[in-house]
Design a protein around this motif. Structure first.
Motif, short mmCIF file in Angstrom:
data_model
loop_
_atom_site.label_atom_id
_atom_site.label_comp_id
_atom_site.label_asym_id
_atom_site.label_seq_id
_atom_site.Cartn_x
_atom_site.Cartn_y
_atom_site.Cartn_z
N THR A 285 46.86 36.98 48.14
CA THR A 285 46.89 35.52 48.09
C THR A 285 46.51 34.93 49.44
O THR A 285 46.55 35.61 50.47
N ASN A 286 46.15 33.66 49.42
CA ASN A 286 45.58 33.01 50.61
C ASN A 286 46.67 32.56 51.59
O ASN A 286 46.89 31.37 51.82
N ASP A 296 37.94 37.78 52.11
CA ASP A 296 37.71 37.58 50.68
C ASP A 296 36.33 38.07 50.27
O ASP A 296 35.33 37.84 50.95
N SER A 303 43.42 35.20 45.77
CA SER A 303 43.85 34.19 44.81
C SER A 303 44.62 33.09 45.54
O SER A 303 45.19 33.32 46.61
N LYS A 304 44.66 31.91 44.97
CA LYS A 304 45.52 30.86 45.51
C LYS A 304 46.97 31.27 45.29
O LYS A 304 47.32 31.83 44.25
N ASP A 307 49.85 30.27 42.04
CA ASP A 307 48.90 29.66 41.10
C ASP A 307 48.47 30.71 40.07
O ASP A 307 47.52 31.46 40.30
N SER A 310 44.71 30.62 38.97
CA SER A 310 43.81 31.24 39.94
C SER A 310 43.90 32.76 39.86
O SER A 310 42.88 33.45 39.91
N GLU A 313 42.02 34.02 36.90
CA GLU A 313 40.57 33.95 37.12
C GLU A 313 40.08 35.11 37.98
O GLU A 313 39.00 35.68 37.72
N LYS A 314 40.85 35.49 39.00
CA LYS A 314 40.46 36.61 39.86
C LYS A 314 40.51 37.93 39.10
O LYS A 314 39.65 38.80 39.28
#
Length: 359
Positions: A285-286, A296, A303-304, A307, A310, A313-314
């Motif tokens: 995560t970020n 990244d 990923s966020k 979230d 997010s 989606e990853k």
């Protein structure tokens, strides 16, 4: 050089295992002054008289996850003064930040929170050298506890790479498995993994395998049952020596802290290094800390934080893109060998230890 591990430390805790082995690999001799008593300082003194000798150069204390470490620090400082030795502390957690600021176990203006704050300040001041796991945590110690920037150094957590190393993949061709291991604790944000699994339940071949236990285990298990998810399996805790085999079954490893907390922001967890050591494609995560090591789409996918959409989606992106999975796995392992292996961690730690005698 001889370094003495001192106090009521956990011999099987990953950080201690890694530091001990990394020092051995760099020709540092290790001796133990292990004290069974944790809370009673008088019993500690009695134990110490039975085992103590002066045949060492540095006293080393791991100030991690224990409320009564300050007793060890006081004893060690006394010994270091009378025997003219150096005192080094490994500090990768702040009870004040966790207990007062973040989880509010103690009121900020209470005498207990004041005592914890003062203990953390004095712990940093009493040591000749403090090592911590990230520059982000180092900044926190400097800001909150007036730590001396010159004597706080970063030594990554790393991985116990005697058992965490690349092995042949034996993936189930009918399943695409996402693995996670770690403590089921609030800051891990495992509920976000379950939410992502719920979003992905229509993918018939995507499965989640979660390894570990902790305070939120029952909550997570109930969440899985309430959502009627058939694509998530909880293993509970597995023995450390076979943990890599469980992780290696996966196509992707979830290696981040997925909950939004201060601790998540300043930590690069063991699972990150373990994933790199296993040559796994990892999703993190970020956080502030993760940027100290990873990039990244080069050696990880980010990923966020906090979230689940997010994260979903990853996962889908890596599910659909084998070349990206292979790329970040290869680059991640290369990064591990260059910066995070026990050999490298021990080399860096040894450099800081020897610098104490160059002044």
């Amino acid at each position: 050089m001889k370094i003495a591990f001192f106090g009521s430390y956990n011999k099987n805790y990953a950080r201690n295992l890694i530091l001990r082995e990394s020092l051995r690999q760099n020709n540092i001799e290790i001796i133990d002054f292990y004290l069974k008593s944790e809370r009673n300082i008088f019993r500690k003194i009695i134990e110490l008289f039975k085992i103590y000798n002066n045949n060492y150069d540095i006293l080393f204390i791991t100030d991690n996850f224990r409320k009564f470490t300050f007793y060890d620090i006081l004893l060690a400082k006394f010994l270091s003064i009378i025997n003219r030795k150096k005192l080094v502390i490994d500090k990768i957690i702040s009870l004040y930040v966790s207990g007062v600021i973040e989880y509010k176990h103690y009121k900020k203006d209470s005498w207990k929170s004041l005592m914890i704050h003062l203990i953390e300040i004095f712990s940093l001041k009493l040591a000749n050298l403090v090592i911590t796991d990230t520059m982000s945590r180092r900044k926190l110690f400097i800001k909150f506890f007036n730590g001396n920037p010159k004597k706080i150094k970063r030594v990554f957590l790393g991985s116990y790479d005697k058992i965490f190393y690349p092995r042949p993949k034996n993936n189930n061709k009918n399943k695409f498995i996402i693995t996670y291991y770690g403590s089921f604790a609030p800051w891990m944000g495992i509920e976000n993994i379950i939410k992502a699994a719920n979003y992905l339940k229509d993918y018939e071949d995507i499965y989640f395998e979660l390894i570990g236990d902790g305070p939120t285990f029952n909550k997570i298990n109930k969440m899985i049952m309430d959502l009627k998810l058939n694509n998530v399996k909880l293993y509970g805790r597995v023995p450390f020596k076979i943990l890599p085999d469980y992780i290696n079954k996966g196509n992707i490893m979830l290696a981040g802290h997925f909950g939004q907390t201060i601790k998540a922001q300043i930590t690069i967890g063991n699972k990150v290094f373990d994933g790199l050591a296993l040559k796994m494609p990892i999703i993190v995560t970020n956080t502030i800390a993760i940027k100290e090591l990873l990039t990244d789409r080069v050696n990880c996918l980010i990923s966020k934080i906090d979230d689940p959409i997010s994260l979903k989606e990853k996962i889908v992106e890596l599910y659909e893109n084998k070349s990206l999975r292979d790329k970040i796995a290869i680059n991640g392992y290369k990064l591990f060998k260059e910066k995070c292996s026990m050999q490298i961690i021990g080399k860096n730690f040894k450099k800081y230890l020897f610098s104490l005698y160059e002044k």
